[in-house]
Scaffold this motif. Structure first.
Motif, PDB file in Angstrom:
ATOM      1  N   VAL A 101     -19.709 -17.471  34.769  1.00 46.21           N
ATOM      2  CA  VAL A 101     -20.762 -18.481  34.691  1.00 46.21           C
ATOM      3  C   VAL A 101     -20.924 -18.986  33.265  1.00 46.21           C
ATOM      4  N   LEU A 102     -20.945 -18.050  32.291  1.00 47.13           N
ATOM      5  CA  LEU A 102     -21.079 -18.450  30.896  1.00 47.13           C
ATOM      6  C   LEU A 102     -19.892 -19.284  30.429  1.00 47.13           C
ATOM      7  N   MET A 103     -18.703 -18.917  30.861  1.00 47.07           N
ATOM      8  CA  MET A 103     -17.515 -19.680  30.482  1.00 47.07           C
ATOM      9  C   MET A 103     -17.598 -21.122  30.989  1.00 47.07           C
ATOM     10  N   ILE A 104     -17.986 -21.289  32.247  1.00 45.81           N
ATOM     11  CA  ILE A 104     -18.081 -22.634  32.816  1.00 45.81           C
ATOM     12  C   ILE A 104     -19.164 -23.433  32.105  1.00 45.81           C
ATOM     13  N   VAL A 105     -20.294 -22.789  31.788  1.00 47.74           N
ATOM     14  CA  VAL A 105     -21.383 -23.473  31.084  1.00 47.74           C
ATOM     15  C   VAL A 105     -20.934 -23.912  29.690  1.00 47.74           C
ATOM     16  N   PHE A 106     -20.266 -23.023  28.959  1.00 42.45           N
ATOM     17  CA  PHE A 106     -19.778 -23.364  27.620  1.00 42.45           C
ATOM     18  C   PHE A 106     -18.755 -24.502  27.690  1.00 42.45           C
ATOM     19  N   MET A 107     -17.860 -24.441  28.669  1.00 44.84           N
ATOM     20  CA  MET A 107     -16.850 -25.495  28.813  1.00 44.84           C
ATOM     21  C   MET A 107     -17.501 -26.833  29.140  1.00 44.84           C
ATOM     22  N   ALA A 108     -18.496 -26.824  30.023  1.00 47.01           N
ATOM     23  CA  ALA A 108     -19.193 -28.061  30.366  1.00 47.01           C
ATOM     24  C   ALA A 108     -19.918 -28.631  29.149  1.00 47.01           C
ATOM     25  N   LEU A 109     -20.514 -27.768  28.337  1.00 48.47           N
ATOM     26  CA  LEU A 109     -21.198 -28.220  27.122  1.00 48.47           C
ATOM     27  C   LEU A 109     -20.211 -28.830  26.131  1.00 48.47           C
ATOM     28  N   ILE A 110     -19.039 -28.208  26.008  1.00 48.57           N
ATOM     29  CA  ILE A 110     -18.021 -28.739  25.101  1.00 48.57           C
ATOM     30  C   ILE A 110     -17.572 -30.121  25.554  1.00 48.57           C
ATOM     31  N   MET A 111     -17.293 -30.283  26.857  1.00 47.06           N
ATOM     32  CA  MET A 111     -16.839 -31.573  27.374  1.00 47.06           C
ATOM     33  C   MET A 111     -17.939 -32.629  27.234  1.00 47.06           C
ATOM     34  N   THR A 112     -19.187 -32.238  27.492  1.00 46.73           N
ATOM     35  CA  THR A 112     -20.298 -33.174  27.330  1.00 46.73           C
ATOM     36  C   THR A 112     -20.452 -33.578  25.870  1.00 46.73           C
ATOM     37  N   GLY A 113     -20.262 -32.610  24.967  1.00 43.56           N
ATOM     38  CA  GLY A 113     -20.328 -32.916  23.540  1.00 43.56           C
ATOM     39  C   GLY A 113     -19.232 -33.872  23.099  1.00 43.56           C
ATOM     40  N   ILE A 114     -18.017 -33.680  23.618  1.00 45.59           N
ATOM     41  CA  ILE A 114     -16.910 -34.590  23.292  1.00 45.59           C
ATOM     42  C   ILE A 114     -17.210 -35.981  23.822  1.00 45.59           C
TER      43      ILE A 114
END
Length: 258
Positions: free
Chosen positions: A89-102
């Motif tokens: 869950v944390l991995m998916i959340v971090f990845m989504a935040l990174i993509m949203t930030g990009i």
């Protein structure tokens, strides 16, 4: 991965991942805008989803690089043993935040720097300046999950194969050359668009999605086009016609009449 990787190999691998992610992202956006986009493409037409001419979206390319790198440091990011539900869950959340930030960074750069809006989430709930919104953050989360569970293993296998077959770097080099030419052409076009937008309304940005839809209705813009001076002139003229019919231009004309 191989500890003996040279700087050149790292660069070529990064370019390979960038192009792979960019092309996959382009196809995702192509089909999404054709079959699911209702606001910017109500006629369900095939529209080139990118500002570049070729079939690639750099936002997805940078995302692929970030997610690939993140997959190697996931233990440090989550602080949990791999395999637990909380870890995933944390991995998916971090990845989504990174993509949203990009996505946010790319939107700001184009809107503030070039007066061009590549996408518009203004009608979506909870949006921030029309650049990001909760709906598409969930979309990034779904793509991140698909990448993490389905695409990362084959991506890693491709990278390992790439290391063992360095001759393939010629293909990546060719793609990189085409990409650079495409970027140079599109940036030149973007600079011209920025100047025209500034002449009309310094506070507004050109909505590329809406513009492509309108011009394709008028059969002005082709899906793919070659890079040539004649094409550049024709495309700029088409964009100028579109800008001339914009609300900003119309309101300016009305004020002049008063």
């Amino acid at each position: 991965m191989d500890n003996s990787l040279t700087s050149y190999k790292i660069f070529v691998i990064a370019a390979f991942l960038f192009f792979t992610g960019s092309v996959l992202g382009w196809f995702i956006e192509l089909f999404y805008r054709k079959f699911f986009e209702r606001v910017q493409n109500p006629q369900k037409r095939w529209v080139n989803p990118g500002f570049l001419t070729g079939p690639w979206l750099p936002v997805y390319g940078f995302g692929a690089l970030s997610l690939f790198a993140m997959s190697f440091v996931e233990t440090f990011i989550s602080g949990l043993d791999k395999g637990g539900a909380a870890h995933y869950v944390l991995m998916i959340v971090f990845m989504a935040l990174i993509m949203t930030g990009i996505e946010f960074a790319a939107g700001i750069i184009f809107i503030k720097g070039m007066k061009i809006r590549l996408w518009d989430y203004s009608e979506e709930w909870g949006n921030l300046w029309g650049i990001i919104c909760p709906k598409y953050a969930l979309f990034w989360a779904a793509l991140s999950a698909a990448y993490y569970f389905l695409l990362f293993p084959p991506f890693l296998d491709l990278v390992m194969w790439f290391i063992e077959h360095p001759w393939f770097s010629f293909v990546v080099g060719t793609l990189f050359g085409i990409f650079v030419v495409d970027c140079a052409f599109s940036l030149r076009l973007g600079t011209a668009l920025r100047k025209k937008a500034m002449q009309i309304d310094k506070a507004s940005a050109i909505n590329i999605q809406k513009m492509q839809t309108v011009l394709r209705q008028d059969r002005v813009v082709k899906f793919f086009s070659t890079h040539s001076e004649r094409f550049l002139t024709e495309k700029l003229q088409s964009f100028e016609d579109f800008i001339s019919r914009s609300p900003a231009k119309m309101s300016t004309s009305r004020e002049d009449k008063r």
